[in-house]
Write an enzyme that holds these catalytic residues in place. Structure first.
Site, PDB file in Angstrom:
ATOM      1  N   GLY A 360     -36.818 -28.844  -6.195  1.00 43.69           N
ATOM      2  CA  GLY A 360     -36.308 -28.501  -7.046  1.00 43.69           C
ATOM      3  C   GLY A 360     -34.942 -27.082  -6.644  1.00 43.69           C
ATOM      4  N   GLY A 362     -32.328 -23.363  -8.040  1.00 41.69           N
ATOM      5  CA  GLY A 362     -31.886 -22.446  -8.463  1.00 41.69           C
ATOM      6  C   GLY A 362     -31.245 -21.404  -8.154  1.00 41.69           C
ATOM      7  N   GLY A 363     -30.636 -20.664  -9.204  1.00 37.90           N
ATOM      8  CA  GLY A 363     -30.363 -19.281  -8.651  1.00 37.90           C
ATOM      9  C   GLY A 363     -30.655 -18.220  -7.824  1.00 37.90           C
ATOM     10  N   PHE A 364     -32.386 -18.202  -7.945  1.00 40.38           N
ATOM     11  CA  PHE A 364     -33.109 -17.304  -7.317  1.00 40.38           C
ATOM     12  C   PHE A 364     -33.510 -18.395  -5.879  1.00 40.38           C
ATOM     13  CE2 PHE A 364     -31.845 -15.098 -10.510  1.00 40.38           C
ATOM     14  CZ  PHE A 364     -31.708 -13.593  -9.843  1.00 40.38           C
ATOM     15  N   GLY A 365     -33.689 -19.126  -5.691  1.00 45.57           N
ATOM     16  CA  GLY A 365     -33.861 -19.374  -4.333  1.00 45.57           C
ATOM     17  C   GLY A 365     -34.406 -21.349  -4.684  1.00 45.57           C
ATOM     18  N   VAL A 367     -37.490 -24.576  -4.508  1.00 44.18           N
ATOM     19  CA  VAL A 367     -38.592 -24.652  -4.993  1.00 44.18           C
ATOM     20  C   VAL A 367     -39.101 -26.416  -4.024  1.00 44.18           C
ATOM     21  CG1 VAL A 367     -40.551 -25.442  -6.603  1.00 44.18           C
ATOM     22  CG2 VAL A 367     -38.497 -23.352  -7.587  1.00 44.18           C
ATOM     23  N   LYS A 382     -42.139 -21.506  -4.957  1.00 43.28           N
ATOM     24  CA  LYS A 382     -40.414 -21.138  -4.880  1.00 43.28           C
ATOM     25  C   LYS A 382     -40.237 -19.926  -3.601  1.00 43.28           C
ATOM     26  CE  LYS A 382     -39.367 -20.187  -8.980  1.00 43.28           C
ATOM     27  NZ  LYS A 382     -39.252 -20.073 -10.604  1.00 43.28           N
ATOM     28  N   ASP A 478     -38.571 -15.881 -22.228  1.00 44.45           N
ATOM     29  CA  ASP A 478     -37.399 -16.802 -21.735  1.00 44.45           C
ATOM     30  C   ASP A 478     -38.200 -17.837 -22.445  1.00 44.45           C
ATOM     31  OD1 ASP A 478     -35.203 -17.367 -21.713  1.00 44.45           O
ATOM     32  OD2 ASP A 478     -35.353 -17.387 -19.127  1.00 44.45           O
TER      33      ASP A 478
END
Ligand SMILES: *[C@@H]1O[C@H](CO)[C@@H](O)[C@H](O)[C@H]1NC(C)=O
Ligand SMILES: *[C@@H]1O[C@H](CO)[C@@H](O)[C@H](O)[C@H]1NC(C)=O
Ligand SMILES: *[C@@H]1O[C@H](CO)[C@@H](O)[C@H](O)[C@H]1NC(C)=O
Ligand SMILES: *[C@@H]1O[C@H](CO)[C@@H](O)[C@H](O)[C@H]1NC(C)=O
Ligand SMILES: *[C@@H]1O[C@H](CO)[C@@H](O)[C@H](O)[C@H]1NC(C)=O
Ligand SMILES: *[C@@H]1O[C@H](CO)[C@@H](O)[C@H](O)[C@H]1NC(C)=O
Ligand SMILES: *[C@@H]1O[C@H](CO)[C@@H](O)[C@H](O)[C@H]1NC(C)=O
Length: 670
Positions: A360, A362-365, A367, A382, A478
């Site tokens: 995966g 994502g915006g933050f890194g 996985v 992650k 969230d």
């Protein structure tokens, strides 16, 4: 007199012997072989080229041309209802690992078939395209009573083969009743991947027959890859019309003018249920191929290089390792000792953070999937890049709090590791990925209503734990389908605690920045900025509606009255037609009361007035049927409930539908 006694003893002995013998044959309803070592009960009936190599590998054929080989379980299996005196006769499953190593890289012949046959005598059968199963005159004759699954590496035009790399279901004939080019559905990537039968690498096959559905399924995948959730072949079939009472199970294989080594590494069979899974480490290894021999030859050169520049090379390796595995560690981290992972372990677990292990982005890194070298546990890592070490201490303290949260419906955070400019978080690995991908993508199998109910109950109990049962009150802040992951048993697990907040029980939440995702944000949040357990309940309500209706909370491309899911369900409820909003893909296969409960509970949780929303304890009671959902509360809600109006989301000026992330949102995937 003594003579009589002797005779009686002998008779008793014989009686016991026969009894033992028959019972052991009857018990042969299931078996598993990791290799077929002599003496280890396998005792297969072999003929033709078939032989068992010293390391336990079953070789069905070598590269002799136009020959066949058979290996069958020596005792017949009962396959009919009357002889078993049961009502569920045929459910069986088998799994085996094979490898086809061709003589030349340019072709292979002919293949391997798993077969169920009334006899083990194949002396009249032909090799080549007849697979050692049939001959010219009996191919296609229904009195054969033979069922087979072929792994065919030659395109035989006479038998209408689809290609030279296919899997087929054969009933009394080599003209397959169903077939497909070899491929497998990758659970992690969510797509089909093709597979080369003659690659020489071990491949696992699963063949399952469900008597209830009268459905036969065949799946295959490279060894070590999980069993695909979507089989390659699904074929409706009444096996009772094909099989006889006493049947033998085994393998048949043949070579043609092109020949291959056909191997079976392991075989598991269960006549009445799911076949036991393999311990892959116990399977015998394949003989070295030419490719590997070449590799070995290269390895001979390595020591020579080593001798000439031993010191230099060792020194280099030392420096490279030192740089590769370098971590950042500070004194204050000592108290988090057990949750700190060693970078070297994570590096090895993810094979050096290879792109192949990526599951995966994502915006933050990114996985990565990994297997911890010490324990063999599957993990997800992650990798987050961060510029400054500012706030790192608080951040790690939060990680530690999260690590203490333990519940079967939460994705377990196992620990962390720090390097310069990089933070690594280690979680339990969730094979099916996030719920929204499974729920909304049509490529994946749509979840059944029962599976959805189980996920809903699981998440409700996880959230109850966060709100009331853990050491501190934890606000997730969230909750949404994309933050829920599915484990190997399709249980829902709440993940991504990037925005979570911890409070002592009884403490009043502070005002903070508004975080969350549009469509799941409680209306009061935008006014007060105070996240509470009720604002989590609001988001849970939106999630309930998603599960029941099979769509996202806001879908701008829909008809105007349907854009906002909550409003649409509420309008339908007022018209007394709430079931109209249920997920059309379920095609009505659900209990109406259950569907209504979930939809109404979704509305109640989404009440504008936070005080009117149930707490998670009540939600769990409603879902378990231990309390009756109050309809009155819904009735006076008609203005209020239209909480998440489109103006509001515009007012917030949020990018929609992507999430809005706070400083703490460093964990966020979206
Ligand atoms: C294959 O095996 C048979 C009998 O086991 C043997 O006679 C034959 O020489 C073998 N062929 C090759 C090519 O190794
Ligand atoms: C089959 O089962 C029935 C009822 O369970 C029993 O009465 C009968 O004796 C059984 N027959 C055999 C052959 O075991
Ligand atoms: C395959 O390769 C072998 C040796 O490289 C050669 O003898 C044979 O003719 C080739 N077969 C085909 C079908 O190209
Ligand atoms: C084909 O096999 C059947 C049964 O195994 C046998 O009776 C028959 O003679 C065989 N036919 C030929 C042409 O070999
Ligand atoms: C399998 O295919 C054969 C023709 O090849 C046909 O006669 C037979 O009825 C089919 N069996 C089933 C169960 O579909
Ligand atoms: C994947 O393979 C299955 C089985 O052959 C097939 O039904 C399905 O359509 C394929 N999906 C895609 C996306 O190719
Ligand atoms: C075979 O299936 C039965 C029924 O599901 C199950 O009870 C049994 O444990 C299975 N055997 C093995 C070895 O897994």
């Amino acid at each position: 007199m003594i003579k009589d006694l002797r005779l009686i003893c002998l008779l008793i002995f014989l009686g016991v012997f026969i009894k033992l013998h028959t019972s052991s044959a009857e018990d042969e309803m299931q078996f598993i072989y990791h290799g077929f070592h002599e003496g280890e009960a396998a005792n297969l009936h072999l003929d033709g080229l078939a032989e068992i190599l010293p390391n336990g590998l079953l070789q069905l054929t070598n590269t002799s041309k136009q020959q066949s080989g058979h290996a069958f379980h020596p005792f017949p299996m009962k396959f009919s209802m009357s002889s078993l005196n049961v009502t569920q006769p045929y459910s069986f499953s088998t799994s085996f690992v094979f490898a086809i190593v061709p003589e030349w890289a340019n072709g292979s012949g002919h293949g391997i078939a798993f077969a169920i046959s009334p006899s083990m005598d194949f002396s009249q059968a032909m090799a080549i395209e007849y697979f050692g199963l049939f001959n010219l005159s009996n191919n296609g004759v229904s009195s054969n009573h033979v069922f087979a699954v072929e792994l065919d590496t030659i395109k035989t035009l006479n038998f209408y083969d689809v290609d030279n790399n296919h899997v087929g279901i054969d009933i009394n004939s080599l003209v397959s009743n169903a077939s497909a080019p070899a491929s497998y559905f990758s659970n992690t990537e969510g797509k089909n991947k093709s597979l080369e039968l003659i690659s020489g690498d071990p491949i696992q096959v699963w063949i399952e027959y469900d008597w209830n559905k009268k459905l036969l399924t065949v799946a295959l995948a490279p060894i070590g890859v999980q069993k695909p959730i979507r089989p390659l072949l699904s074929f409706p079939l009444d096996l009772s019309l094909v099989l006889l009472d006493n049947m033998y199970v085994g393998f048949s294989s043949a070579t043609g003018s092109i020949a291959s080594n056909h191997y079976i590494l392991g075989w598991s069979f269960n006549r009445s249920g799911e076949a036991q899974s393999f311990e892959y480490s116990k399977l015998p290894s394949l003989p070295r191929s030419a490719k590997q021999r070449k590799k070995l030859w290269l390895q001979i050169w390595l020591p020579i290089i080593g001798v000439t520049g031993l010191m230099g090379v060792l020194g280099m390796i030392y420096i490279v390792r030192k740089i590769r595995y370098k971590e950042l560690r500070e004194d204050w981290e000592q108290e988090y000792g057990p949750q700190r992972f060693c970078y070297k372990d994570l590096y090895k677990a993810t094979k050096g953070f290879k792109d192949r292990e990526l599951i995966g982005v994502g915006g933050f890194g990114k996985v990565y999937k990994g297997v911890l070298p010490c324990t063999g546990a599957q993990i997800a890592v992650k990798k987050i890049s961060h510029e400054s070490s500012q706030g790192m201490r608080e951040f790690v303290a939060e990680i530690a709090s999260m690590g203490r949260l333990k519940h079967r419906n939460l994705v377990q955070l196992l620990g962390y590791c720090r390097r310069k400019g990089e933070l690594l978080l280690v979680y339990d690995y969730m094979p099916y990925g996030s719920l929204d991908k499974v729920l909304f993508s049509n490529e994946q199998p749509n979840l059944s209503w029962d599976q959805r109910c189980r996920i809903i109950r699981g998440i409700a109990s996880g959230l109850l734990y966060l709100h009331e049962q853990s050491e501190q009150v934890v606000l997730h802040r969230d909750i949404k389908a994309s933050n829920i992951l599915l484990d190997a048993d399709l249980n829902g697990r709440l993940g991504d605690f990037g925005m979570a907040r911890f409070y002592d029980h009884g403490a009043i939440p502070e005002t903070t920045d508004v975080v969350g995702t549009v469509g799941y944000l409680a209306p009061e949040l935008t006014r007060t900025g105070k996240a509470t357990t009720s604002s989590d309940v609001f988001a849970f309500g939106a999630f309930l509606l998603e599960m029941a209706c099979g769509r996202r909370p806001i879908e701008p491309e829909r008809l105007p009255k349907e854009v906002i899911l909550l409003e649409w369900v509420f309008e339908n409820w007022k018209l007394g037609e709430i079931l109209q909003t249920s997920d059309p893909r379920l095609e009505g296969s659900f209990l109406q009361e259950e569907m209504e409960l979930v939809l109404k509970l979704g509305l109640l949780c989404s009440h504008t007035n936070p005080a009117a929303r149930p707490c998670m304890r009540q939600v769990v009671q409603y879902l378990d049927g231990n309390a009756i959902l109050p309809e009155v509360l819904l009735e006076d809600a008609d203005i209020g409930i239209v909480a998440m109006s489109s103006q509001q989301s515009e007012k917030l000026n949020l990018p929609f539908p992507s999430s809005f992330i706070s400083v703490q949102g460093i964990f966020s995937d979206s």
